[in-house]
Design a protein around this motif. Structure first.
Motif, PDB file in Angstrom:
ATOM      1  N   ASP A  32       0.774  -1.375  -0.063  1.00 33.88           N
ATOM      2  CA  ASP A  32      -0.032  -0.013  -0.134  1.00 33.88           C
ATOM      3  C   ASP A  32       0.794   1.227   0.013  1.00 33.88           C
ATOM      4  O   ASP A  32       0.464   2.500  -0.025  1.00 33.88           O
ATOM      5  CB  ASP A  32      -0.735   0.023   1.071  1.00 33.88           C
ATOM      6  N   GLY A  33       2.239   1.004   0.274  1.00 32.56           N
ATOM      7  CA  GLY A  33       3.082   2.342   0.355  1.00 32.56           C
ATOM      8  C   GLY A  33       3.286   2.825   1.776  1.00 32.56           C
ATOM      9  O   GLY A  33       2.576   2.666   2.505  1.00 32.56           O
ATOM     10  N   PRO A  34       4.277   3.769   1.748  1.00 27.03           N
ATOM     11  CA  PRO A  34       4.510   4.410   3.005  1.00 27.03           C
ATOM     12  C   PRO A  34       3.307   5.225   3.680  1.00 27.03           C
ATOM     13  O   PRO A  34       2.438   5.605   2.937  1.00 27.03           O
ATOM     14  CB  PRO A  34       5.548   5.411   2.743  1.00 27.03           C
ATOM     15  N   THR A  35       3.572   5.576   5.079  1.00 23.86           N
ATOM     16  CA  THR A  35       2.600   6.307   5.812  1.00 23.86           C
ATOM     17  C   THR A  35       2.785   7.606   5.082  1.00 23.86           C
ATOM     18  O   THR A  35       3.711   8.054   4.833  1.00 23.86           O
ATOM     19  CB  THR A  35       2.632   6.027   7.352  1.00 23.86           C
ATOM     20  N   ARG A  36       1.572   8.601   5.488  1.00 26.04           N
ATOM     21  CA  ARG A  36       1.622   9.961   4.965  1.00 26.04           C
ATOM     22  C   ARG A  36       2.773  10.616   5.604  1.00 26.04           C
ATOM     23  O   ARG A  36       3.303  11.584   4.817  1.00 26.04           O
ATOM     24  CB  ARG A  36       0.123  10.601   5.458  1.00 26.04           C
ATOM     25  N   TRP A  37       2.995  10.530   6.890  1.00 27.81           N
ATOM     26  CA  TRP A  37       4.007  11.314   7.576  1.00 27.81           C
ATOM     27  C   TRP A  37       5.382  10.969   6.871  1.00 27.81           C
ATOM     28  O   TRP A  37       6.226  11.885   6.546  1.00 27.81           O
ATOM     29  CB  TRP A  37       4.229  10.853   8.803  1.00 27.81           C
ATOM     30  N   LEU A  38       5.999   9.727   6.513  1.00 23.67           N
ATOM     31  CA  LEU A  38       7.106   9.512   6.016  1.00 23.67           C
ATOM     32  C   LEU A  38       7.079   9.429   4.182  1.00 23.67           C
ATOM     33  O   LEU A  38       8.373   9.723   3.840  1.00 23.67           O
ATOM     34  CB  LEU A  38       7.370   8.086   6.247  1.00 23.67           C
ATOM     35  N   ASN A  39       5.967   9.384   3.699  1.00 18.52           N
ATOM     36  CA  ASN A  39       6.084   9.586   2.376  1.00 18.52           C
ATOM     37  C   ASN A  39       7.050  10.365   1.533  1.00 18.52           C
ATOM     38  O   ASN A  39       7.423  10.141   0.398  1.00 18.52           O
ATOM     39  CB  ASN A  39       4.494   9.570   1.791  1.00 18.52           C
ATOM     40  N   PRO A  40       7.019  11.813   1.902  1.00 23.25           N
ATOM     41  CA  PRO A  40       7.842  12.895   1.021  1.00 23.25           C
ATOM     42  C   PRO A  40       9.299  12.586   1.287  1.00 23.25           C
ATOM     43  O   PRO A  40       9.981  13.106   0.391  1.00 23.25           O
ATOM     44  CB  PRO A  40       7.558  14.066   2.066  1.00 23.25           C
ATOM     45  N   VAL A  41       9.825  11.647   2.114  1.00 25.19           N
ATOM     46  CA  VAL A  41      11.360  11.534   2.011  1.00 25.19           C
ATOM     47  C   VAL A  41      11.760   9.933   1.756  1.00 25.19           C
ATOM     48  O   VAL A  41      12.905   9.663   1.907  1.00 25.19           O
ATOM     49  CB  VAL A  41      11.836  11.704   3.592  1.00 25.19           C
ATOM     50  N   VAL A  42      10.654   9.139   0.846  1.00 24.49           N
ATOM     51  CA  VAL A  42      11.164   7.733   0.775  1.00 24.49           C
ATOM     52  C   VAL A  42      10.193   7.309  -0.559  1.00 24.49           C
ATOM     53  O   VAL A  42       9.468   8.038  -1.046  1.00 24.49           O
ATOM     54  CB  VAL A  42      10.542   6.702   1.851  1.00 24.49           C
ATOM     55  N   ILE A  43      10.848   6.345  -1.287  1.00 28.61           N
ATOM     56  CA  ILE A  43      10.074   5.698  -2.237  1.00 28.61           C
ATOM     57  C   ILE A  43      10.050   4.278  -2.119  1.00 28.61           C
ATOM     58  O   ILE A  43      11.007   3.675  -1.272  1.00 28.61           O
ATOM     59  CB  ILE A  43      11.158   6.121  -3.693  1.00 28.61           C
ATOM     60  N   THR A  44       9.266   3.616  -2.992  1.00 29.48           N
ATOM     61  CA  THR A  44       9.034   2.225  -3.018  1.00 29.48           C
ATOM     62  C   THR A  44       9.462   1.473  -4.418  1.00 29.48           C
ATOM     63  O   THR A  44       9.327   2.475  -5.433  1.00 29.48           O
ATOM     64  CB  THR A  44       7.765   1.997  -2.542  1.00 29.48           C
ATOM     65  N   ALA A  45      10.149   0.460  -4.275  1.00 32.86           N
ATOM     66  CA  ALA A  45      10.522  -0.223  -5.668  1.00 32.86           C
ATOM     67  C   ALA A  45       9.325  -0.812  -6.249  1.00 32.86           C
ATOM     68  O   ALA A  45       9.175  -1.053  -7.585  1.00 32.86           O
ATOM     69  CB  ALA A  45      11.410  -1.268  -5.470  1.00 32.86           C
ATOM     70  N   PHE A  46       7.981  -0.893  -5.678  1.00 35.22           N
ATOM     71  CA  PHE A  46       6.922  -1.278  -6.184  1.00 35.22           C
ATOM     72  C   PHE A  46       6.243  -0.543  -7.103  1.00 35.22           C
ATOM     73  O   PHE A  46       6.083   0.472  -6.676  1.00 35.22           O
ATOM     74  CB  PHE A  46       6.043  -2.002  -5.091  1.00 35.22           C
TER      75      PHE A  46
END
Length: 585
Positions: free
Chosen positions: A201-215
């Motif tokens: 489902d991807g990262p949580t809202r708080w962390l989302n701006p500083v991470v990416i997913t390979a999926f």
């Protein structure tokens, strides 16, 4: 085994389960309104994944529209129901209030957030026709689920999902930095499968701006896949939908590494290999744990178990780890170990090639190589504050090789970052959600460089705050660095004395609750508190240090000097005259 003698009967006793499972019961026939409310609240604490029994306490319309996954509100002692005044004219129903003291909430992405405030909601009941006549049922249930803290800890467990840090340096490197993203999953409803779904489902809202997913966007489990389980060889096969069909081998292995690291923290998981499958059943890729470890950047390099601190002459010394025959502190090569500059605080880079030290008066910050004959050089920065307590904090290195420190000068309070520990790469870091009167007392960077722990004094109290580190191009070929979305951790502590990262999303803190004694405990970066991880007390702790490797002992500076806490043992003295204990970082 005995070779002779008679037979004796032995009473076999089944070993008790360490976990308690709660099963909800349906409403009784002709139950009164209060009994229905009590039964519904009790059903919310059950281990039923779909809340099917809780829905039986609702009217048919409410049962269809109620969304228990929308949020989970956590109260200190659970909700207390009470009659809520007279009904409105013409209303033949019953209204009840639900009250309590809220401590946190979990959103629909399963992210935990401390949120302390009074809780006051209402429930309305009406009578509906059933096969057994008119029965009381709830027609406006609460938004999501509400339960007490003890039930929450019994039902849910914290797991770390992992995503890759948004970092230009890591994009150029074959190894990428993983960032832990803690969420809560239900313990009795297939936590392995739930963890995989949360990861996709991807990262949580708080962390989302500083991470990416390979999926790739839209990647889910293949339609019809309800549960996942490893085989006898601890290999987990994960069928994905068509969104992932065209990924390259390199990207697929990055996906598998995310999944392996996310399942590693799950107590019920023993997965040693992940095999990702296309929607048509074909193999995308497979990855083992050793291969995943080689793919991501290590949080530390070199001798991870070496401990550093300052001796009685304010020089940097090292206590070698288990692989060394030396059991006494040894002088560190280079100017900071040779005593060229007396120190009050120190930080060792994660590659253990350089150290940063603050002068013994707290005024100047130096960086020097830990090799013989290296020179000290000029200070990276000097504080102009009149008093030592208002000058530089203990510095901290992140996993990118950047050095962080705060200047507490009342005339010019600021958070500073030196790219790669170089004076010519100075960045004055903007910190959002920080009052003008607030002051940063301590800085601790996470290994991934995406998060920062700050001790902030505001209105006479020092609290722990966790911030998100964002880096953006400035338009001139450089970057702007900011700390955004500060959020509380250890909110129940009125005064936090010291803090250190102790894993991907865990920290160890020293502080005291209102009118309480000083204590030491673990907290999560999302503000939740792990259960069953009590730490033995220690007298007047002023500094604490933990390693990213949770198998290494805690270090502390107390009335007994520098001490350490090996696993399963009591506190042990390291150096009576020592101060400022640190692991690399």
């Amino acid at each position: 085994m005995p070779e002779s003698g008679g037979l004796e009967s032995v009473e076999a006793s089944q070993r008790p389960d360490s976990q308690v499972r709660v099963f909800a019961v349906p409403p009784r026939d002709n139950a009164g309104p209060l009994s229905i409310v009590d039964g519904f609240l009790e059903a919310l604490t059950s281990d039923d994944p779909s809340y099917a029994m809780a829905r039986k306490y609702l009217t048919p319309k409410a049962a269809k529209s109620w969304k228990p996954g929308r949020q989970t509100v956590v109260l200190v002692d659970g909700p207390t129901p009470g009659a809520s005044g007279r009904p409105n004219a013409g209303d033949e129903g019953q209204t009840f209030s639900l009250t309590g003291q809220q401590v946190a909430k979990v959103d629909q992405r399963q992210a935990y957030e401390p949120d302390q405030k009074p809780y006051d909601e209402t429930l309305h009941l009406s009578q509906v026709d059933t096969a057994k006549g008119k029965q009381w049922r709830i027609d406006n249930p609460p938004d999501g689920v509400v339960l007490g803290e003890s039930d929450f800890q019994r039902i849910y467990q914290s797991v770390n999902k992992y995503y890759y840090a948004v970092d230009p340096a890591s994009e150029e490197s074959p190894q990428k930095r993983l960032v832990a993203d803690p969420v809560f999953v239900r313990q009795w409803t297939d936590p392995l499968t739930e963890t995989v779904k949360e990861l996709l489902d991807g990262p949580t809202r708080w962390l989302n701006p500083v991470v990416i997913t390979a999926f790739p966007t839209g990647t889910k489990l293949k339609d019809g896949v309800k549960s996942l389980a490893p085989d006898d060889a601890n290999k987990l096969t994960v069928p994905l939908n068509r969104a992932a069909d065209q990924v390259s081998q390199g990207r697929c292995k990055e996906m598998a590494a995310q999944m392996l690291f996310s399942l590693r923290d799950l107590s019920s998981s023993s997965v040693g290999e992940v095999e990702l499958k296309r929607a048509d059943g074909g193999l995308l890729c497979a990855l083992t744990e050793p291969q995943a470890d080689a793919l991501v950047a290590p949080r530390m390099s070199g001798r991870m178990d070496d401990m550093y601190f300052l001796d009685g002459k304010e020089r940097l010394v090292r206590m070698p780890g288990k692989g060394s025959s030396t059991k006494a502190p040894e002088q560190v090569p280079g100017p900071l170990g040779e005593g060229t500059q007396r120190l009050s605080a120190v930080a060792v880079s994660r590659d253990q090639e350089r150290a940063a030290g603050v002068s013994n008066d707290g005024r100047a910050l130096y960086v020097a190589s830990m090799v013989t004959s290296a020179s000290l050089g000029d200070a990276l920065v000097r504080s102009r504050a009149d008093h030592e307590k208002d000058r530089l904090t203990t510095p901290s290195w992140d996993g990118r090789g950047d050095l962080w420190v705060a200047d507490r000068d009342p005339a010019k309070k600021r958070l500073l970052m030196f790219g790669q520990g170089q004076a010519d790469q100075l960045h004055e870091v903007r910190v959002s959600r920080l009052d003008d009167e607030a002051r940063i007392e301590a800085v601790k960077m996470s290994a991934d460089g995406a998060r920062i722990a700050l001790l902030v004094t505001e209105k006479g109290k020092t609290k722990l705050r966790i911030g998100r580190v964002e880096r953006h191009p400035d338009g001139d070929g450089g970057i702007e660095v900011s700390v955004d979305q500060l959020r509380p951790a250890a909110p129940e502590m009125d005064e936090v004395t010291a803090v250190s990262w102790a894993g991907g999303s865990r920290l160890v803190v020293v502080g005291r609750e209102p009118d309480g004694l000083q204590q030491m405990r673990y907290v999560q970066s999302d503000g939740s508190a792990p259960t069953g991880q009590a730490l033995p007390g220690l007298t007047r702790v002023s500094e604490i240090a933990a390693s990213e490797n949770d198998g290494l002992p805690l270090l502390a500076h107390s009335d007994d000097g520098v001490v350490r806490l090996p696993a399963g043992a009591a506190w042990q003295s390291v150096l009576k005259e020592g101060t400022a204990p640190v692991y690399p970082g």
